[in-house]
Design a protein around this motif. Structure first.
Motif, PDB file in Angstrom:
ATOM      1  N   MET A 172     -31.174   1.317  13.430  1.00 15.62           N
ATOM      2  CA  MET A 172     -30.267   0.327  12.836  1.00 15.62           C
ATOM      3  C   MET A 172     -30.998  -0.467  11.752  1.00 15.62           C
ATOM      4  O   MET A 172     -32.144  -0.881  11.947  1.00 15.62           O
ATOM      5  CB  MET A 172     -29.790  -0.632  13.926  1.00 15.62           C
ATOM      6  CG  MET A 172     -28.900  -1.739  13.391  1.00 15.62           C
ATOM      7  SD  MET A 172     -28.636  -3.041  14.605  1.00 15.62           S
ATOM      8  CE  MET A 172     -27.165  -2.453  15.380  1.00 15.62           C
ATOM      9  N   LYS A 173     -30.360  -0.657  10.617  1.00 19.75           N
ATOM     10  CA  LYS A 173     -30.984  -1.472   9.572  1.00 19.75           C
ATOM     11  C   LYS A 173     -30.603  -2.932   9.828  1.00 19.75           C
ATOM     12  O   LYS A 173     -29.463  -3.346   9.586  1.00 19.75           O
ATOM     13  CB  LYS A 173     -30.561  -0.983   8.175  1.00 19.75           C
ATOM     14  CG  LYS A 173     -31.547  -1.428   7.112  1.00 19.75           C
ATOM     15  CD  LYS A 173     -31.427  -0.684   5.796  1.00 19.75           C
ATOM     16  CE  LYS A 173     -32.430  -1.281   4.799  1.00 19.75           C
ATOM     17  NZ  LYS A 173     -32.314  -0.726   3.455  1.00 19.75           N
ATOM     18  N   TRP A 174     -31.554  -3.655  10.383  1.00 23.43           N
ATOM     19  CA  TRP A 174     -31.295  -4.989  10.924  1.00 23.43           C
ATOM     20  C   TRP A 174     -32.405  -5.938  10.456  1.00 23.43           C
ATOM     21  O   TRP A 174     -33.575  -5.646  10.664  1.00 23.43           O
ATOM     22  CB  TRP A 174     -31.263  -4.876  12.463  1.00 23.43           C
ATOM     23  CG  TRP A 174     -31.196  -6.151  13.247  1.00 23.43           C
ATOM     24  CD1 TRP A 174     -30.874  -7.404  12.809  1.00 23.43           C
ATOM     25  CD2 TRP A 174     -31.446  -6.283  14.665  1.00 23.43           C
ATOM     26  NE1 TRP A 174     -30.904  -8.311  13.852  1.00 23.43           N
ATOM     27  CE2 TRP A 174     -31.249  -7.645  14.999  1.00 23.43           C
ATOM     28  CE3 TRP A 174     -31.815  -5.381  15.667  1.00 23.43           C
ATOM     29  CZ2 TRP A 174     -31.415  -8.124  16.296  1.00 23.43           C
ATOM     30  CZ3 TRP A 174     -31.981  -5.863  16.962  1.00 23.43           C
ATOM     31  CH2 TRP A 174     -31.774  -7.220  17.271  1.00 23.43           C
ATOM     32  N   ASP A 175     -32.016  -7.029   9.829  1.00 25.17           N
ATOM     33  CA  ASP A 175     -32.983  -8.084   9.506  1.00 25.17           C
ATOM     34  C   ASP A 175     -32.822  -9.172  10.565  1.00 25.17           C
ATOM     35  O   ASP A 175     -31.799  -9.854  10.627  1.00 25.17           O
ATOM     36  CB  ASP A 175     -32.733  -8.634   8.087  1.00 25.17           C
ATOM     37  CG  ASP A 175     -33.904  -9.474   7.590  1.00 25.17           C
ATOM     38  OD1 ASP A 175     -34.684  -9.974   8.441  1.00 25.17           O
ATOM     39  OD2 ASP A 175     -34.041  -9.660   6.364  1.00 25.17           O
ATOM     40  N   GLY A 176     -33.833  -9.326  11.396  1.00 27.74           N
ATOM     41  CA  GLY A 176     -33.718 -10.181  12.581  1.00 27.74           C
ATOM     42  C   GLY A 176     -34.298 -11.572  12.450  1.00 27.74           C
ATOM     43  O   GLY A 176     -34.356 -12.311  13.441  1.00 27.74           O
ATOM     44  N   PHE A 229     -28.029  -3.105   4.968  1.00 30.69           N
ATOM     45  CA  PHE A 229     -28.241  -3.617   6.329  1.00 30.69           C
ATOM     46  C   PHE A 229     -26.908  -3.654   7.070  1.00 30.69           C
ATOM     47  O   PHE A 229     -25.856  -3.896   6.464  1.00 30.69           O
ATOM     48  CB  PHE A 229     -28.874  -5.019   6.299  1.00 30.69           C
ATOM     49  CG  PHE A 229     -30.354  -4.998   6.034  1.00 30.69           C
ATOM     50  CD1 PHE A 229     -31.261  -4.988   7.080  1.00 30.69           C
ATOM     51  CD2 PHE A 229     -30.840  -4.943   4.731  1.00 30.69           C
ATOM     52  CE1 PHE A 229     -32.631  -4.932   6.838  1.00 30.69           C
ATOM     53  CE2 PHE A 229     -32.204  -4.891   4.480  1.00 30.69           C
ATOM     54  CZ  PHE A 229     -33.104  -4.888   5.540  1.00 30.69           C
ATOM     55  N   THR A 230     -26.965  -3.395   8.379  1.00 30.10           N
ATOM     56  CA  THR A 230     -25.726  -3.444   9.167  1.00 30.10           C
ATOM     57  C   THR A 230     -25.716  -4.624  10.141  1.00 30.10           C
ATOM     58  O   THR A 230     -24.681  -4.968  10.687  1.00 30.10           O
ATOM     59  CB  THR A 230     -25.503  -2.137   9.955  1.00 30.10           C
ATOM     60  OG1 THR A 230     -26.665  -1.882  10.749  1.00 30.10           O
ATOM     61  CG2 THR A 230     -25.258  -0.969   9.010  1.00 30.10           C
ATOM     62  N   ARG A 231     -26.887  -5.215  10.373  1.00 28.40           N
ATOM     63  CA  ARG A 231     -26.928  -6.454  11.173  1.00 28.40           C
ATOM     64  C   ARG A 231     -27.871  -7.433  10.497  1.00 28.40           C
ATOM     65  O   ARG A 231     -28.918  -7.034   9.962  1.00 28.40           O
ATOM     66  CB  ARG A 231     -27.376  -6.174  12.607  1.00 28.40           C
ATOM     67  CG  ARG A 231     -27.318  -7.431  13.485  1.00 28.40           C
ATOM     68  CD  ARG A 231     -27.913  -7.209  14.866  1.00 28.40           C
ATOM     69  NE  ARG A 231     -27.003  -6.531  15.770  1.00 28.40           N
ATOM     70  CZ  ARG A 231     -27.406  -5.909  16.884  1.00 28.40           C
ATOM     71  NH1 ARG A 231     -28.686  -5.867  17.202  1.00 28.40           N
ATOM     72  NH2 ARG A 231     -26.522  -5.320  17.662  1.00 28.40           N
ATOM     73  N   TYR A 232     -27.498  -8.710  10.557  1.00 28.32           N
ATOM     74  CA  TYR A 232     -28.263  -9.745   9.874  1.00 28.32           C
ATOM     75  C   TYR A 232     -28.283 -10.993  10.757  1.00 28.32           C
ATOM     76  O   TYR A 232     -27.247 -11.611  11.002  1.00 28.32           O
ATOM     77  CB  TYR A 232     -27.587 -10.048   8.529  1.00 28.32           C
ATOM     78  CG  TYR A 232     -28.332 -11.028   7.664  1.00 28.32           C
ATOM     79  CD1 TYR A 232     -29.336 -10.596   6.795  1.00 28.32           C
ATOM     80  CD2 TYR A 232     -28.033 -12.390   7.706  1.00 28.32           C
ATOM     81  CE1 TYR A 232     -30.022 -11.504   5.995  1.00 28.32           C
ATOM     82  CE2 TYR A 232     -28.718 -13.298   6.915  1.00 28.32           C
ATOM     83  CZ  TYR A 232     -29.707 -12.849   6.058  1.00 28.32           C
ATOM     84  OH  TYR A 232     -30.392 -13.732   5.263  1.00 28.32           O
ATOM     85  N   GLN A 244     -18.048  -6.088   6.743  1.00 29.51           N
ATOM     86  CA  GLN A 244     -19.125  -5.454   5.970  1.00 29.51           C
ATOM     87  C   GLN A 244     -20.465  -5.435   6.683  1.00 29.51           C
ATOM     88  O   GLN A 244     -21.295  -4.549   6.451  1.00 29.51           O
ATOM     89  CB  GLN A 244     -19.290  -6.186   4.637  1.00 29.51           C
ATOM     90  CG  GLN A 244     -18.052  -6.100   3.754  1.00 29.51           C
ATOM     91  CD  GLN A 244     -18.167  -7.038   2.570  1.00 29.51           C
ATOM     92  OE1 GLN A 244     -18.895  -6.760   1.625  1.00 29.51           O
ATOM     93  NE2 GLN A 244     -17.493  -8.168   2.643  1.00 29.51           N
ATOM     94  N   ILE A 245     -20.704  -6.422   7.514  1.00 34.97           N
ATOM     95  CA  ILE A 245     -22.010  -6.535   8.182  1.00 34.97           C
ATOM     96  C   ILE A 245     -21.843  -7.423   9.414  1.00 34.97           C
ATOM     97  O   ILE A 245     -20.978  -8.314   9.428  1.00 34.97           O
ATOM     98  CB  ILE A 245     -23.054  -7.135   7.198  1.00 34.97           C
ATOM     99  CG1 ILE A 245     -24.482  -7.000   7.738  1.00 34.97           C
ATOM    100  CG2 ILE A 245     -22.733  -8.579   6.842  1.00 34.97           C
ATOM    101  CD1 ILE A 245     -25.569  -7.318   6.688  1.00 34.97           C
ATOM    102  N   GLY A 298     -34.857  -8.183   3.165  1.00 34.85           N
ATOM    103  CA  GLY A 298     -35.107  -6.740   3.083  1.00 34.85           C
ATOM    104  C   GLY A 298     -36.445  -6.343   2.488  1.00 34.85           C
ATOM    105  O   GLY A 298     -36.779  -5.160   2.468  1.00 34.85           O
ATOM    106  N   LEU A 299     -37.245  -7.313   2.017  1.00 33.41           N
ATOM    107  CA  LEU A 299     -38.551  -6.966   1.434  1.00 33.41           C
ATOM    108  C   LEU A 299     -39.429  -6.270   2.474  1.00 33.41           C
ATOM    109  O   LEU A 299     -39.449  -6.667   3.629  1.00 33.41           O
ATOM    110  CB  LEU A 299     -39.284  -8.219   0.956  1.00 33.41           C
ATOM    111  CG  LEU A 299     -38.951  -8.784  -0.425  1.00 33.41           C
ATOM    112  CD1 LEU A 299     -39.904  -9.928  -0.740  1.00 33.41           C
ATOM    113  CD2 LEU A 299     -39.051  -7.710  -1.498  1.00 33.41           C
TER     114      LEU A 299
END
Ligand SMILES: [Zn+2]
Ligand SMILES: [Zn+2]
Length: 271
Positions: free
Chosen positions: A2-6, A33-36, A82-83, A260-261
């Motif tokens: 999963m593309k997730w920034d936690g 990203f799908t989760r933020y 969207q997210i 996302g960096l």
């Protein structure tokens, strides 16, 4: 994966940026990203640090917390198609004042989906000091107080262990924040014993496994000139992942363009 920034911040952070949260979320969407997770610094006890101007920058005042939750909730709904925006906080391990955090959780815990639990403060010269403020402040109020980097490293990891223990009592998803934050000013400080660092980090693995606390794979150190390392070493990510400890990417964005960096660094280390 999963593309997730936690681990991210908002305009409710006074050492960050006043860009609206929408800008961060739109950046996350643009990057796929799908989760933020929005994990702002919550208020801290009045007088927690002696430096009054620093105190003002560290965290929002208590009366803003309600507004923060309402705002994140609103943004969550706005972008829900969207997210997945999740509501969180970056809680501090407040040595000697965990009652303050307990009270905050009893009041607001039902709204929290994600918690990053971090050690930012250690007892120092004449009160509590940030481990991540400036190299000069670190040297004067922590390093000179403890006498050596190795003693300080031991004290820091003792606090990380206590933080994991406290975080384990929380019912929502939780991760220990930027494990190696103590290395933020490494290029400006005396060297630390690598075997000691490794030993103290290794000792955390069984604690994390038992407690159900995950790890914030915080890449912010990679953009700090005095550090140039992620705040979790690659070998630790490998071991933690093998054990089944949750390792979640954290940009620790304090401005929209930081979302996302260094995702690529995380992805490489997770595979
Ligand atoms: Zn911050
Ligand atoms: Zn932090």
């Amino acid at each position: 994966m999963m593309k997730w920034d936690g681990h991210t911040h908002t305009q409710f952070c006074y050492h960050g940026n006043d860009a609206p949260l929408e800008k961060y979320v739109e950046q996350a969407i643009a990057l796929g990203f799908t989760r933020y997770s929005v994990t702002e610094h919550p208020p801290i006890p009045v007088g927690w640090v002696n430096n009054e101007s620093l105190f003002q920058e560290l965290a929002m005042p208590e009366q803003e917390l309600e507004q923060y939750f309402a705002y994140v909730q609103q943004v969550k709904l706005k972008y829900q198609d969207q997210i997945e925006v999740t509501i969180g906080l970056e809680l501090d391990y407040l040595h000697g004042r965990t009652d303050y955090t307990d009270e905050l959780i009893s009041k607001w815990g039902h709204l929290l989906e994600d918690v990053v639990y971090s050690v930012h403060y250690l007892p120092g010269r004449d009160g509590m000091y940030c481990v991540d403020f400036t190299a000069e402040d670190f040297t004067k109020n922590l390093l000179q107080y403890y006498g050596s980097m190795d003693t300080l490293i031991d004290i820091y990891f003792d606090h990380v262990e206590l933080a994991i223990e406290h975080a384990s009592r929380l019912s929502m998803r939780k991760r220990i924040g930027h494990l190696n934050l103590i290395t933020k000013f490494a290029h400006k400080l005396p060297p630390v014993s690598e075997p000691l660092m490794r030993e103290r980090l290794e000792q955390l693995l069984p604690l994390l496994l038992e407690s159900g606390v995950g790890v914030d794979i915080n890449v912010a150190g990679l953009r700090v000139a005095t550090c140039e390392q992620a705040y979790v070493p690659s070998w630790f990510i490998t071991k933690a992942t093998e054990l089944g400890i949750e390792c979640v990417y954290g940009s620790d964005a304090h401005k929209p363009e930081q979302v996302g960096l260094f995702w690529d660094w995380y992805e490489q280390n997770m595979s």
